[in-house]
Design an enzyme around this catalytic site. Structure first.
Site, PDB file in Angstrom:
ATOM      1  CG  ASP A  55      26.312  40.167  39.368  1.00  0.00           C
ATOM      2  OD1 ASP A  55      26.728  41.046  40.146  1.00  0.00           O
ATOM      3  OD2 ASP A  55      26.121  38.977  39.710  1.00  0.00           O
ATOM      4  CE1 TYR A 110      17.406  40.417  40.971  1.00  0.00           C
ATOM      5  CE2 TYR A 110      16.468  39.999  43.136  1.00  0.00           C
ATOM      6  CZ  TYR A 110      17.384  40.637  42.330  1.00  0.00           C
ATOM      7  OH  TYR A 110      18.282  41.522  42.886  1.00  0.00           O
TER       8      TYR A 110
END
Length: 270
Positions: A55, A110
């Site tokens: 994003d 992540y």
């Protein structure tokens, strides 16, 4: 020849990674660099694809892309010289026909970097509730996809001024890691415990956990079964990297002195 590149970027100045008309995106800049080098003319014909989307505001240390080209030597030698300073390739590999960085990936890792201090030990204990296969409806925007995901590893640790949440999974839903980070931050502030995360993974969903701000999230690594050869980072990117690291370290120190509602400055214009 089919090539794969592992590359990094700072997401601050991109409107996400996926190509969008009239907006600056990671894919758009990468494809434009390949066109300028005449590595390929049409990204569709070259089968340009990345391992996943990030994003707006999200960073990457180990994103992967692949494409076919008749000029592999030029791509390997010159891409870092043409890419903008906030994108840089760190490694490359020749890959076989049929390789797809998204579908050939066994796991993704992540890291979420918290600007605010927290009880890392309590957060680490709570993060273990995520391990295994669970329904993550309370921790993601599910849409029409299956809410179940398998988490392979999770930990929370200190790294200089940051508290870091690292998580590895087979795949992730939209906003999933950022929602997990919000839950762990509440644990770190003493507002919840590991039992609350366990409850949210099993109870009917009443309200989704809000996503933490994107600036703290980094796509850290992708395991796609490829042995990459390292590439030297272009000097302009090296300077940019050092500058951004200093900036984010400073923000971590500043945010530690602010009230909870003021912890996350707007970095979109910086």
């Amino acid at each position: 020849m089919n090539l794969a590149f592992r590359f990094s970027y700072f997401g601050d100045r991109f409107f996400g990674s996926q190509m969008q008309p009239l907006l600056r995106t990671v894919e758009g800049e990468f494809i434009e660099a390949c066109r300028r080098l005449q590595v390929f003319d049409d990204w569709r014909e070259a089968n340009f694809v990345t391992a996943g989307r990030t994003d707006r505001g999200v960073h990457a240390r180990g994103q992967v892309c692949s494409f076919s080209t008749d000029r592999p030597e030029r791509a390997v030698r010159a891409l870092n010289q043409v890419l903008p300073a906030d994108i840089w390739c760190t490694a490359w590999a020749g890959v076989p026909d049929g390789f797809h960085p998204r579908y050939s990936t066994a796991s993704r890792t992540y890291r979420y970097y918290f600007f605010s201090p927290g009880n890392a030990a309590a957060m680490h204990e709570a993060a273990q509730e995520f391990l295994g296969r669970h329904d993550f409806s309370a921790f993601a925007r599910v849409g029409d996809r299956s809410p179940e995901r398998r988490i392979l590893a999770a930990r929370v640790f200190k790294d200089g001024p940051f508290t870091v949440f690292e998580v590895t999974g087979e795949s992730f839903l939209w906003n999933m890691v950022r929602c997990m980070a919000t839950a762990l931050e509440r644990v770190g502030r003493g507002e919840a415990g590991a039992g609350e995360i366990a409850r949210l993974l099993t109870a009917p969903v009443e309200q989704r956990i809000p996503a933490a701000p994107p600036e703290g999230l980094i796509l850290w690594d992708i395991d796609c079964g490829v042995s990459f050869a390292p590439l030297p980072i272009d000097e302009k990117s090296r300077r940019y990297l050092a500058d951004r690291y200093r900036y984010h370290a400073l923000m971590a120190e500043v945010s530690a002195c602010l009230a909870p509602d003021d912890r996350w400055p707007d970095t979109s214009r910086i």
